[in-house]
Design a protein around this motif. Sequence first.
Motif, mmCIF file in Angstrom:
data_model
loop_
_atom_site.group_PDB
_atom_site.id
_atom_site.type_symbol
_atom_site.label_atom_id
_atom_site.label_comp_id
_atom_site.label_asym_id
_atom_site.label_seq_id
_atom_site.Cartn_x
_atom_site.Cartn_y
_atom_site.Cartn_z
ATOM 1 N N GLN A 166 -0.011 7.576 -31.306
ATOM 2 C CA GLN A 166 -0.660 6.432 -30.641
ATOM 3 C C GLN A 166 -1.626 5.712 -31.575
ATOM 4 O O GLN A 166 -1.778 4.495 -31.509
ATOM 5 C CB GLN A 166 -1.385 6.883 -29.370
ATOM 6 N N GLU A 167 -2.295 6.480 -32.440
ATOM 7 C CA GLU A 167 -3.180 5.846 -33.423
ATOM 8 C C GLU A 167 -2.395 4.808 -34.219
ATOM 9 O O GLU A 167 -2.858 3.691 -34.460
ATOM 10 C CB GLU A 167 -3.765 6.887 -34.381
ATOM 11 N N HIS A 168 -1.193 5.230 -34.639
ATOM 12 C CA HIS A 168 -0.387 4.342 -35.478
ATOM 13 C C HIS A 168 0.002 3.076 -34.724
ATOM 14 O O HIS A 168 0.150 2.020 -35.328
ATOM 15 C CB HIS A 168 0.859 5.083 -35.972
ATOM 16 N N GLY A 189 -7.804 10.559 -47.187
ATOM 17 C CA GLY A 189 -6.806 11.629 -47.150
ATOM 18 C C GLY A 189 -5.386 11.129 -47.175
ATOM 19 O O GLY A 189 -5.020 10.268 -47.962
ATOM 20 N N ARG A 190 -4.594 11.630 -46.210
ATOM 21 C CA ARG A 190 -3.139 11.393 -46.286
ATOM 22 C C ARG A 190 -2.758 9.944 -46.007
ATOM 23 O O ARG A 190 -1.681 9.492 -46.390
ATOM 24 C CB ARG A 190 -2.413 12.334 -45.323
ATOM 25 N N GLY A 191 -3.591 9.211 -45.291
ATOM 26 C CA GLY A 191 -3.355 7.778 -45.143
ATOM 27 C C GLY A 191 -2.233 7.387 -44.215
ATOM 28 O O GLY A 191 -1.618 6.337 -44.390
ATOM 29 N N SER A 192 -1.974 8.201 -43.174
ATOM 30 C CA SER A 192 -0.878 7.807 -42.283
ATOM 31 C C SER A 192 -1.241 6.572 -41.452
ATOM 32 O O SER A 192 -0.375 5.739 -41.156
ATOM 33 C CB SER A 192 -0.446 8.966 -41.390
ATOM 34 N N ASN A 193 -2.501 6.432 -41.096
ATOM 35 C CA ASN A 193 -2.901 5.203 -40.387
ATOM 36 C C ASN A 193 -2.812 3.992 -41.310
ATOM 37 O O ASN A 193 -2.366 2.915 -40.887
ATOM 38 C CB ASN A 193 -4.311 5.352 -39.806
ATOM 39 N N MET A 194 -3.233 4.173 -42.542
ATOM 40 C CA MET A 194 -3.091 3.093 -43.527
ATOM 41 C C MET A 194 -1.626 2.673 -43.636
ATOM 42 O O MET A 194 -1.300 1.489 -43.607
ATOM 43 C CB MET A 194 -3.602 3.588 -44.885
ATOM 44 N N ASN A 238 -12.793 0.862 -37.147
ATOM 45 C CA ASN A 238 -12.516 2.287 -37.346
ATOM 46 C C ASN A 238 -11.545 2.769 -36.276
ATOM 47 O O ASN A 238 -11.513 2.219 -35.175
ATOM 48 C CB ASN A 238 -13.823 3.083 -37.235
ATOM 49 N N ILE A 239 -10.792 3.810 -36.620
ATOM 50 C CA ILE A 239 -10.000 4.493 -35.601
ATOM 51 C C ILE A 239 -10.533 5.895 -35.446
ATOM 52 O O ILE A 239 -10.828 6.572 -36.430
ATOM 53 C CB ILE A 239 -8.487 4.483 -35.920
ATOM 54 N N HIS A 240 -10.696 6.288 -34.190
ATOM 55 C CA HIS A 240 -11.276 7.600 -33.914
ATOM 56 C C HIS A 240 -10.337 8.361 -32.975
ATOM 57 O O HIS A 240 -9.878 7.807 -31.973
ATOM 58 C CB HIS A 240 -12.656 7.437 -33.266
ATOM 59 N N PRO A 241 -10.087 9.649 -33.271
ATOM 60 C CA PRO A 241 -9.109 10.380 -32.469
ATOM 61 C C PRO A 241 -9.676 10.994 -31.198
ATOM 62 O O PRO A 241 -9.586 12.206 -30.980
ATOM 63 C CB PRO A 241 -8.612 11.448 -33.459
ATOM 64 N N SER A 242 -10.247 10.152 -30.352
ATOM 65 C CA SER A 242 -10.617 10.572 -28.991
ATOM 66 C C SER A 242 -10.807 9.316 -28.162
ATOM 67 O O SER A 242 -10.867 8.206 -28.705
ATOM 68 C CB SER A 242 -11.914 11.390 -28.963
ATOM 69 N N ALA A 288 -9.592 3.983 -42.355
ATOM 70 C CA ALA A 288 -8.377 4.683 -41.916
ATOM 71 C C ALA A 288 -8.459 6.129 -42.388
ATOM 72 O O ALA A 288 -7.990 6.467 -43.469
ATOM 73 C CB ALA A 288 -7.137 3.983 -42.469
ATOM 74 N N GLY A 289 -9.125 6.953 -41.577
ATOM 75 C CA GLY A 289 -9.338 8.333 -41.997
ATOM 76 C C GLY A 289 -10.331 8.400 -43.142
ATOM 77 O O GLY A 289 -10.205 9.240 -44.032
ATOM 78 N N PHE A 290 -11.309 7.514 -43.123
ATOM 79 C CA PHE A 290 -12.363 7.510 -44.157
ATOM 80 C C PHE A 290 -13.471 8.434 -43.661
ATOM 81 O O PHE A 290 -14.102 8.165 -42.636
ATOM 82 C CB PHE A 290 -12.870 6.081 -44.363
HETATM 83 C C1 GRF Z 1 -6.892 10.303 -38.010
HETATM 84 O O1 GRF Z 1 -6.700 11.148 -36.920
HETATM 85 C C2 GRF Z 1 -8.082 9.413 -37.779
HETATM 86 O O2 GRF Z 1 -8.229 9.028 -36.452
HETATM 87 C C3 GRF Z 1 -9.215 10.332 -38.174
HETATM 88 O O3 GRF Z 1 -8.744 11.039 -39.291
HETATM 89 C C4 GRF Z 1 -7.323 11.092 -39.248
HETATM 90 C C5 GRF Z 1 -6.828 10.464 -40.507
HETATM 91 O O4 GRF Z 1 -5.453 10.551 -40.655
HETATM 92 N N1 GRF Z 1 -10.423 9.569 -38.385
HETATM 93 P P1 GRF Z 1 -4.683 9.640 -41.703
HETATM 94 O O5 GRF Z 1 -5.369 9.837 -43.059
HETATM 95 O O6 GRF Z 1 -4.731 8.229 -41.252
HETATM 96 O O7 GRF Z 1 -3.291 10.198 -41.735
#
Ligand code: GRF
Length: 212
Positions: A171-173, A12-17, A105-109, A85-87
């Motif tokens: 915080q993810e970032h 998706g939008r790739g903000s973590n990337m 992986n990053i997980h939002p919890s 990253a949001g895969f």
């Molecule tokens: C993030 O919240 C990530 O933790 C979850 O999906 C979202 C992806 O956001 N798995 P982005 O594409 O990195 O902006």
Amino acid sequence: MAMKRIVILISGRGSNMKAVLDARLEATVAAVISNTPAASGLQIARAAGIDTKVIDHHHHSDRAKFDHFLAETVETYHPDLIVLAGFMRILSPEFIHRFSGKIMNIHPSLLPAFPGMNTHQRALNEGVKLHGCTVHFVTPEVDRGPIIIQAAVPVLPEDDEQTLASRVLEQEHAIYAQAIGWFLDDKLAVDGNRVKFTGECRYFGALVSPQI
Ligand code: GRF
């Protein structure tokens, strides 16, 4: 020593990337691969001069075929680390074993709470007072791999899904680049389900922000 190589998978939008790219880690981001052609993160990666690929899961008749093709493509980049990253696809055990110990992986919890989808709304529904995000190594059991770092945020009385999600995303970032940096520096050792720090590294596995 040769720079370590990272392949980033997005949907998706790739903000973590972007946060990982912006951290300018000592590594080569060899490719960004998306399973969704419309992922806006692809533009960000291209603008950063990174090789991008789309592997559309709709073009593969089943998960095994998609995963096999994805694995073969990833392999051509010789990654030391695969960053999810949001895969938004669940990877098969075959894929995970092929790159064992090399997928994050990053997980939002705050795992193991709220694995799966809609984590922010579920946190609100449960009335938890702390929520957050987790970076973990990927194992075949979804959202259950060894935890590298977590960040907690308060759940405020006026929060809705969006305000909570954006507090967590900030915080993810911060924590994703941190975790990847530790991996690149060989500071992480996995012992069963626990990630330990090697060498002289201080323990920074938890952040709480903002301070309550
Ligand atoms: C993030 O919240 C990530 O933790 C979850 O999906 C979202 C992806 O956001 N798995 P982005 O594409 O990195 O902006």
